[in-house]
Structures are given as C-alpha cells and as structure tokens.
Scaffold this motif. Structure first.
Motif, mmCIF file in Angstrom:
data_model
loop_
_atom_site.group_PDB
_atom_site.id
_atom_site.type_symbol
_atom_site.label_atom_id
_atom_site.label_comp_id
_atom_site.label_asym_id
_atom_site.label_seq_id
_atom_site.Cartn_x
_atom_site.Cartn_y
_atom_site.Cartn_z
ATOM 1 N N HIS A 22 54.822 -15.111 11.271
ATOM 2 C CA HIS A 22 55.047 -13.860 12.002
ATOM 3 C C HIS A 22 53.427 -13.558 12.419
ATOM 4 C CE1 HIS A 22 56.860 -10.282 12.701
ATOM 5 N NE2 HIS A 22 55.793 -9.446 12.113
ATOM 6 N N GLN A 23 52.553 -13.594 11.761
ATOM 7 C CA GLN A 23 50.975 -13.092 12.297
ATOM 8 C C GLN A 23 50.745 -13.866 13.509
ATOM 9 O OE1 GLN A 23 49.298 -10.747 10.577
ATOM 10 N NE2 GLN A 23 48.059 -10.976 12.451
ATOM 11 N N SER A 24 51.253 -15.154 13.567
ATOM 12 C CA SER A 24 50.805 -15.920 14.941
ATOM 13 C C SER A 24 51.560 -15.253 16.320
ATOM 14 C CB SER A 24 51.247 -17.187 14.697
ATOM 15 O OG SER A 24 50.411 -18.097 13.690
ATOM 16 N N VAL A 25 52.729 -14.705 15.984
ATOM 17 C CA VAL A 25 53.417 -14.102 16.974
ATOM 18 C C VAL A 25 52.788 -12.625 17.295
ATOM 19 C CG1 VAL A 25 55.589 -13.320 17.801
ATOM 20 C CG2 VAL A 25 55.390 -15.388 16.817
ATOM 21 N N VAL A 26 52.545 -12.021 16.101
ATOM 22 C CA VAL A 26 51.832 -10.526 16.187
ATOM 23 C C VAL A 26 50.447 -10.752 17.147
ATOM 24 C CG1 VAL A 26 50.871 -8.734 14.793
ATOM 25 C CG2 VAL A 26 53.145 -9.659 14.350
ATOM 26 N N ASN A 27 49.771 -11.893 16.603
ATOM 27 C CA ASN A 27 48.523 -11.867 17.371
ATOM 28 C C ASN A 27 48.512 -12.010 18.916
ATOM 29 O OD1 ASN A 27 47.216 -11.809 14.958
ATOM 30 N ND2 ASN A 27 46.911 -14.188 14.667
ATOM 31 N N VAL A 28 49.674 -12.656 19.435
ATOM 32 C CA VAL A 28 49.744 -13.016 20.630
ATOM 33 C C VAL A 28 50.133 -11.493 21.201
ATOM 34 C CG1 VAL A 28 51.329 -13.860 22.452
ATOM 35 C CG2 VAL A 28 50.371 -15.328 20.644
ATOM 36 N N MET A 29 51.022 -10.834 20.589
ATOM 37 C CA MET A 29 51.612 -9.318 21.141
ATOM 38 C C MET A 29 50.203 -8.462 21.218
ATOM 39 S SD MET A 29 54.879 -9.322 18.906
ATOM 40 C CE MET A 29 55.365 -7.572 19.296
#
Length: 137
Positions: free
Chosen positions: A111-118
C-alpha cells in the motif's frame, strides 16, 4: 337402558361460514392497508446533446511492481523515493495541460508503494489519477 332415544334424529353437521368470512375480511383489510400503491409520474425530458472531445494526449502510465520498483511509460525510474518519482513525473508532464496519470499497481505491491505514487503526483501537480484493474475471470 337406552340413552340414545329412539325418537330423536341425528343432528346435521353444519359449517358456520360467518367466522370464516370475518377472518377473510380482516385479511383483506390488512392487505389493502399495507400495500403501497406507487404512482410514478413520467416526465417528458429532452436531454441535451454533446460531442465528446478527443483526448489531446495519451495518459501517463506508472507501473508499481511487487518489489517496489516504478516504471513511467515503460521506462524504469531511478530510485524509489517520492522525490524521485515526482521528479520523473514533472519531466513527463512538461507542456501538457491537465495530464492524467494511470497507476498500474501489482496486486501484491504494498500500500505504501501506491501512496508514494499518489504523493509524487500531488507534488508534480497532477490532479487526475486513475487506477487500472483487470476483470475477474
């Protein structure tokens, strides 16, 4: 001794219908009271017409792998921090008005990887995000 009596005839069996009718009337009143009669008013509406515009450019696509690597439009991004991703996004959106970013994240990515992109998209000024998904088969 004969208790039956020879002179008396057998009583005829009768079904009393009045209580049956009363019960049926109560059920009928109950059904009539609880039934909702919906009357829909139909409006005649003429909807406006519009033509869809072609998108000016293709959306940016960023892929997030299971192990936390990022690729923007098929090229691997050096680094995996939010600042590295934002830097790559800023270079990719130069000259584009209202760019769209499509996030293709692996199902096993964190989930952190996707939040980094956002967060990187916010820093790069990208306001429109979409998430890609595949249909279940």
């Amino acid at each position: 001794m004969n208790f039956r009596g020879e002179g008396r005839g057998r009583d005829e069996v009768e079904i009393n219908l009045i209580p049956l009718i009363d019960v049926l009337l109560v059920i009928l009143i109950f059904l009539a009271a609880t039934t909702s009669f919906a009357h829909f008013t139909r409006l005649k509406i003429t909807l406006p017409q519009a033509a869809a515009e072609q998108q000016e450019s293709t959306p940016l696509e960023i892929a997030v792998s299971q192990d936390g690597h990022y690729a923007l439009n098929g090229t691997l991004i050096d680094g995996s921090t939010t600042a590295d991703i934002a830097r790559a996004l800023v270079q990719a959106v130069q000259g584009k008005s209202s760019p769209v970013l499509v996030i293709n994240a692996d199902a096993q990515s964190t989930h952190q990887s996707v939040v980094n992109v956002m967060e990187a998209a916010r820093q790069a000024g990208i306001e429109r995000l979409n998430f890609a998904a595949q249909t279940a088969q």
